[in-house]
Write a protein that holds these residues in place. Sequence first.
Motif, PDB file in Angstrom:
ATOM      1  N   TRP A 124      92.117 -49.702 -35.284  1.00  0.00           N
ATOM      2  CA  TRP A 124      92.727 -49.086 -33.770  1.00  0.00           C
ATOM      3  C   TRP A 124      92.874 -47.351 -34.061  1.00  0.00           C
ATOM      4  O   TRP A 124      92.428 -46.910 -33.267  1.00  0.00           O
TER       5      TRP A 124
ATOM      6  N   VAL B 205      96.277 -55.150 -28.973  1.00  0.00           N
ATOM      7  CA  VAL B 205      96.951 -54.140 -28.266  1.00  0.00           C
ATOM      8  C   VAL B 205      96.777 -53.783 -26.339  1.00  0.00           C
ATOM      9  O   VAL B 205      96.420 -54.621 -25.834  1.00  0.00           O
TER      10      VAL B 205
ATOM     11  N   LEU C 221      93.527 -58.292 -32.127  1.00  0.00           N
ATOM     12  CA  LEU C 221      92.984 -57.671 -32.915  1.00  0.00           C
ATOM     13  C   LEU C 221      92.532 -58.712 -33.965  1.00  0.00           C
ATOM     14  O   LEU C 221      93.230 -59.479 -34.130  1.00  0.00           O
TER      15      LEU C 221
END
Length: 159
Positions: free
Chosen positions: A61, A117, A103
């Motif tokens: 990310w 996220v 994630l």
Amino acid sequence: IYNFLKNEYYPLLTNIAKSQIQKGNYKNGGLAWGNTFATMLKAEENSSFNGDIALLSVSDWYKASNDEGCTGSSNDWYTPPKTHGDYKCGLNNYLYKDYKWWLITPYINDMHSVMAVYEDGSISSPNATAYDYVRPSLYLKSNISLFGEGTLSNPYIMS
């Protein structure tokens, strides 16, 4: 989630798509808040597995962002923003979507939490029993060629 990706999602891919995928090493070491950026990302390397498909990690990310704060050695990369949606690493990130998604990275201080996220581009560690989106990740073979511009009108085509 891994069982879903491996046993339900992956089998639905076409044989052509599967022929373009190679097994990859997915880092899934647990993270804890309060460490420096570099320390947190290094902790992901403490555990990994080899597979065909998984989820993105926290380091994936942050590496997808062009914000300077995503590569520093300080703690300020996860400091709450002055205004909603102004998190470092979030909105200047090609992976950004305005919904919450999981994630692969577990939160080391709570065995029931996994990193996610959020809609505003922030990262947090919600309880793993929540219903949220998944975004599969996979490794492509090195001999794949891309054609197109990666836009809606001219998407990438792999061959």
